[in-house]
Design a protein around this motif. Structure first.
Motif, mmCIF file in Angstrom:
data_model
loop_
_atom_site.group_PDB
_atom_site.id
_atom_site.type_symbol
_atom_site.label_atom_id
_atom_site.label_comp_id
_atom_site.label_asym_id
_atom_site.label_seq_id
_atom_site.Cartn_x
_atom_site.Cartn_y
_atom_site.Cartn_z
ATOM 1 N N ALA A 91 9.761 36.531 67.786
ATOM 2 C CA ALA A 91 8.475 36.610 67.081
ATOM 3 C C ALA A 91 7.960 35.213 66.760
ATOM 4 O O ALA A 91 6.787 34.896 67.015
ATOM 5 C CB ALA A 91 8.624 37.426 65.798
ATOM 6 N N LEU A 95 4.508 33.603 68.250
ATOM 7 C CA LEU A 95 3.425 33.264 67.319
ATOM 8 C C LEU A 95 3.152 31.765 67.264
ATOM 9 O O LEU A 95 1.990 31.342 67.205
ATOM 10 C CB LEU A 95 3.737 33.820 65.922
ATOM 11 N N TYR A 139 0.360 39.756 70.358
ATOM 12 C CA TYR A 139 0.838 41.062 69.893
ATOM 13 C C TYR A 139 2.357 41.163 69.949
ATOM 14 O O TYR A 139 2.965 41.839 69.119
ATOM 15 C CB TYR A 139 0.205 42.181 70.708
ATOM 16 N N PHE A 142 3.851 39.847 66.699
ATOM 17 C CA PHE A 142 3.833 40.823 65.610
ATOM 18 C C PHE A 142 4.741 42.017 65.910
ATOM 19 O O PHE A 142 5.388 42.555 65.008
ATOM 20 C CB PHE A 142 2.403 41.272 65.318
ATOM 21 N N ILE A 145 8.226 41.175 65.002
ATOM 22 C CA ILE A 145 8.418 41.201 63.545
ATOM 23 C C ILE A 145 8.675 42.633 63.084
ATOM 24 O O ILE A 145 9.598 42.899 62.298
ATOM 25 C CB ILE A 145 7.192 40.605 62.817
#
Length: 184
Positions: A91, A95, A139, A142, A145
């Motif tokens: 993640a 990100l 995406y 997220f 996560i």
């Protein structure tokens, strides 16, 4: 060469061995069984592809590390949190690279395009396809996560079988949802 779908299942085999052996024996044997299954996975990769990829080596090393911690501290949560840590690192990677305007999937496409067939190379240069991969990079950050949180919660509050289901099927479900959202 077409994708060998059995490769997607290999990562789950040590986890299945862990859960099954833990159900009938104890955690120590379950972790040893998972490590043996991971070693067999390496052997299969060597036999099938003529080499052992870095991801498989990392997976075995992490099973050894987290399994060793679980045995040392007599706590299976160390082993169960391996996918939580991997999802969290994934993640962060997705990100951060997205925030730096270098989405990871686009970087991968650009780096490895020359090994793809000419048709695929041409397709991957089209702006709308690149936007899909750009969105998918965000995406996925997220999604990992959510996956890490779900696996952590299940590891703490549910049985090994629920943990296995969340870890494996949950990951594929997350990837499917990300792919679906990225194409919208």
């Amino acid at each position: 060469m077409p994708l060998d779908w059995s490769i997607l299942l290999l990562d789950a085999i040590p986890l299945v061995v862990f859960v099954v052996v833990d159900s009938f024996s104890n955690m120590r044997y379950a972790i040893i069984g998972a490590l043996c299954a991971a070693a067999l996975e390496l052997g299969y990769s060597l036999y099938r592809f003529g080499e052992i990829d870095e991801f498989s080596i990392l997976s075995v090393c992490l099973i050894l590390l987290f399994g060793g911690l679980s045995i040392k501290f007599d706590n299976p949560l160390y082993f169960k949190f391996k996918p939580v840590i991997l999802s969290s690192v994934s993640a962060a990677t997705f990100l951060i690279t997205y925030a730096l305007s270098k989405p990871l999937l686009l970087m991968g496409i650009d780096r490895y395009a020359d090994v793809l067939p000419a048709q695929m190379q041409e397709l991957l240069t089209q702006p709308h396809i690149r936007r899909v991969f750009e969105r998918a990079s965000l995406y996925l950050g997220f999604g990992f996560i959510v996956h890490a949180g779900a696996v952590a919660w299940v590891a703490l509050h549910r049985s090994n079988w629920w943990w296995l289901l969340t870890r494996t099927v949950g990951a594929y479900l997350m990837l499917f949802i990300v792919a679906l959202l990225a194409t919208m």
